[in-house]
Design a protein around this motif. Structure first.
Motif, short mmCIF file in Angstrom:
data_model
loop_
_atom_site.label_atom_id
_atom_site.label_comp_id
_atom_site.label_asym_id
_atom_site.label_seq_id
_atom_site.Cartn_x
_atom_site.Cartn_y
_atom_site.Cartn_z
N THR A 48 0.72 -1.11 -0.19
CA THR A 48 -0.06 0.13 -0.02
C THR A 48 0.83 1.28 0.06
O THR A 48 1.95 1.26 0.13
CB THR A 48 -0.71 0.29 1.22
OG1 THR A 48 0.16 0.26 2.52
CG2 THR A 48 -1.51 -1.38 1.37
N SER A 49 0.41 2.35 -0.50
CA SER A 49 1.24 3.40 -0.36
C SER A 49 1.49 4.03 1.12
O SER A 49 2.75 4.50 1.30
CB SER A 49 0.38 4.79 -0.83
OG SER A 49 -1.03 4.84 -0.30
N THR A 53 5.44 4.01 2.15
CA THR A 53 6.15 5.27 2.76
C THR A 53 6.76 4.90 4.05
O THR A 53 7.84 5.57 4.13
CB THR A 53 4.99 6.35 3.31
OG1 THR A 53 4.21 6.88 2.28
CG2 THR A 53 5.45 7.39 4.07
N ALA A 54 6.42 3.96 4.87
CA ALA A 54 7.18 3.37 6.00
C ALA A 54 8.53 2.97 5.48
O ALA A 54 9.54 3.15 6.22
CB ALA A 54 6.33 2.45 6.65
N LEU A 55 8.71 2.28 4.37
CA LEU A 55 9.93 1.65 3.90
C LEU A 55 10.83 2.82 3.63
O LEU A 55 12.02 2.62 3.62
CB LEU A 55 9.61 0.76 2.69
CG LEU A 55 8.80 -0.52 2.93
CD1 LEU A 55 8.85 -1.19 1.75
CD2 LEU A 55 10.09 -1.40 3.59
N ALA A 56 10.24 3.85 2.94
CA ALA A 56 11.13 5.24 2.50
C ALA A 56 11.61 5.75 4.10
O ALA A 56 12.95 6.06 3.97
CB ALA A 56 10.27 6.19 1.86
N GLN A 311 13.13 8.94 -5.42
CA GLN A 311 12.32 8.28 -6.54
C GLN A 311 11.39 7.40 -6.11
O GLN A 311 10.32 7.40 -6.32
CB GLN A 311 13.52 7.67 -7.11
CG GLN A 311 14.26 8.41 -7.97
CD GLN A 311 15.47 7.30 -8.69
OE1 GLN A 311 16.02 6.21 -8.00
NE2 GLN A 311 16.00 7.61 -9.99
N TRP A 312 11.60 6.87 -4.93
CA TRP A 312 10.49 5.70 -4.45
C TRP A 312 9.47 6.79 -3.76
O TRP A 312 8.29 6.44 -3.85
CB TRP A 312 11.29 5.35 -3.05
CG TRP A 312 10.43 4.16 -2.22
CD1 TRP A 312 9.67 4.36 -1.19
CD2 TRP A 312 10.00 2.95 -2.55
NE1 TRP A 312 9.03 3.29 -0.82
CE2 TRP A 312 9.23 2.33 -1.73
CE3 TRP A 312 10.55 2.08 -3.64
CZ2 TRP A 312 8.85 0.85 -1.74
CZ3 TRP A 312 10.30 0.72 -3.65
CH2 TRP A 312 9.22 0.10 -2.63
N ARG A 313 9.63 7.88 -2.94
CA ARG A 313 8.61 8.76 -2.62
C ARG A 313 8.06 9.26 -3.72
O ARG A 313 6.43 9.33 -3.90
CB ARG A 313 9.12 9.80 -1.73
CG ARG A 313 9.70 9.15 -0.41
CD ARG A 313 9.81 10.46 0.54
NE ARG A 313 10.56 10.20 1.62
CZ ARG A 313 9.96 9.64 2.58
NH1 ARG A 313 8.69 9.32 2.88
NH2 ARG A 313 10.69 9.42 3.96
N ALA A 320 -0.52 7.08 -4.72
CA ALA A 320 -1.63 7.59 -3.74
C ALA A 320 -2.68 8.76 -4.23
O ALA A 320 -3.71 8.29 -3.91
CB ALA A 320 -0.87 8.05 -2.46
N GLU A 321 -2.06 9.53 -5.05
CA GLU A 321 -2.84 10.67 -5.58
C GLU A 321 -3.78 10.38 -6.70
O GLU A 321 -4.70 10.88 -7.01
CB GLU A 321 -1.99 11.82 -5.57
CG GLU A 321 -1.46 12.35 -4.26
CD GLU A 321 -0.52 13.60 -4.40
OE1 GLU A 321 -0.33 14.10 -5.39
OE2 GLU A 321 -0.27 13.94 -3.11
#
Length: 460
Positions: A48-49, A53-56, A311-313, A320-321
């Motif tokens: 999931t997005s 985000t948690a991995l980033a 890049q990941w974000r 997400a958007e």
């Protein structure tokens, strides 16, 4: 006199494993030359997005600011501090990425990345992946599996069925049935497969893994994977079928196995030879994927499998958007973003290309992979990633003219970590010392050869 021992068959022999495998996980870090390494298992490559985000955050707070994509659709974090384990585990747990501490290293599940997104891959085997993951995490016996044991779930085109699974499920299309059609279950490289109902797929996959564990115990070999079972203990489709029936799973028959990408049938569960070969060959191709619902998916690749946090974000924001809020990691070290409107897909693809992601199948980075190399791996003879980047920029990659269309993998030593699976590829290997040039050759791993017991974990 005691009888003479039976002669050993000619050729490479399966290794005898006298210890557990040393594969890193999210909680058991591997000490690499550039710091700690964590491997986060992502069944079917699904994120999931919020999880992305948690991995980033984890890569930014604890690691070197990059995320590595593996050939099993997982994520590696590198450059981790020795004392970050508890904080990293808490962050991943809060994001739902650690459903079971005891099972986190065995959740190795590959699934067709375009299932449900591409008209050639209608079977949503990703539902199988979620069911199988839940069954694995609830099974006490499954904790005996090694961190290298691999489940492969193919949507019927053969895109991932050729990637060397220990247990492989191939979906069969049958829209007239209420049980999701049928499935073929194969163990290792057995030439036959067991036909089962689609609804029984996940349960049958776990049961087949338990049959393997019993065979490994009986053989005394400590085998980590199906292909390592010694002669006399190798699994066969007939033996697996009997075990499935004993477990109450309906078996519809045992038959010769053929990868659907190599099968030609005008009618039946598979797509045609022409279509399936195209899908199998180009599943990893970057670009825009047209979906059956009028929406689009974006397929991009990470240069040499590495992404910066920025890049990941950016990928996470697009998902997400303007997408479905999910990301799918592929075994070709890529990311698929599903559910984008047709009107905005091209603009987003251009933005991702400007950020340094591979979006064009004509890119020289496409089909090029490399091991970690120096400075991350002390066993490497050179910085293979920098060498590969220089060769691409200068057009000097040592590829034979007859192999121009094949994947190219750069390796810093003979272990060839992370090399392509399931077909021919160009092996670019560093010389014996820093003064030697790279050697290249076309490798065709048509017959699996048992690998020696590694002294350090092999990167996926």
């Amino acid at each position: 006199m005691p009888p003479s021992p039976a002669p050993r068959p000619a050729g490479p022999q399966p290794p005898v494993r006298d210890r557990g495998d040393a594969c890193p996980g999210a909680l058991r870090l591997h000490s690499a030359a550039d710091g700690g390494l964590a491997r986060v298992r992502l069944p079917a490559g699904d994120l999931t997005s919020h999880q992305a985000t948690a991995l980033a955050d984890a890569a930014e707070r604890f690691g070197d600011g990059r995320l590595s994509l593996t050939s099993r659709g997982n994520v590696e974090l590198r450059g981790l501090a020795d004392d970050c384990g508890a904080a990293l585990g808490g962050l991943l747990r809060d994001a739902g990425l650690l459903p079971s501490v005891r099972h986190e290293r065995i959740r190795n599940i590959l699934a067709s990345p375009l299932a449900g997104l591409d008209p050639h891959t209608p079977s949503d085997v990703r539902l199988w992946a979620r069911e199988l993951d839940a069954l694995l995490c609830a099974s006490a016996s499954a904790t005996e599996l090694s961190g290298r044991f691999l489940f492969v779930l193919d949507g019927g085109t053969g895109d991932v069925a050729r990637l060397g699974g220990d247990v492989t499920l191939v979906a069969e299309r049958d829209t007239d049935r209420a049980d999701r059609g049928g499935a073929l279950l194969r163990v290792g490289d057995d030439p036959a497969a067991v036909r089962i109902t689609g609804t029984e797929g996940p349960r049958a996959a776990l049961a087949a893994a338990e049959v393997f564990l019993a065979a490994a115990r009986a053989s005394g070999s400590g085998a980590w994977r199906v292909r390592e079972l010694p002669a006399g203990h190798a699994l066969t489709a007939d033996a697996v079928a009997k075990s499935l029936e004993a477990a109450g799973i309906e078996v519809r028959g045992v038959e010769p196995y053929e990868n659907p990408a190599e099968v030609s049938r005008e009618t039946g569960p598979y797509v045609s030879r022409e279509t399936s070969a195209l899908v199998s060959r180009e599943t990893s191709a970057p670009g825009i994927v047209e979906g059956p619902d009028g929406r689009r998916s974006l397929s991009v690749l990470a240069p040499l499998g590495r992404l910066t946090v920025a890049q990941w974000r950016l990928l996470t924001v697009v998902a997400a958007e303007d997408g479905s809020g999910e990301l799918r990691l592929t075994p070709w070290r890529g990311v698929v973003l599903p559910g984008l409107p047709a009107a905005t897909a091209a603009d987003h693809l251009g933005t991702l290309a400007a950020a340094g992601l591979i979006t064009d199948p004509g890119s020289p980075w496409y089909r090029t992979t490399a091991c970690t190399g120096l400075p991350g791996c002390a066993k490497s003879r050179t910085d293979v990633r920098a060498d590969a980047a220089h060769a691409i920029a200068s057009g000097t990659t040592p590829v034979p003219a007859s192999a121009a269309a094949l994947p190219v993998h750069w390796s810093g030593c003979e272990r060839r970590c992370g090399h392509p699976q399931g077909g021919a590829w160009v092996d670019v290997l560093a010389g014996a010392d820093a003064q030697d040039e790279y050697r290249s050759s076309v490798v065709r791993p048509l017959t699996p050869v048992p690998a020696p017991v590694p002294t350090t974990p092999k990167a996926q």
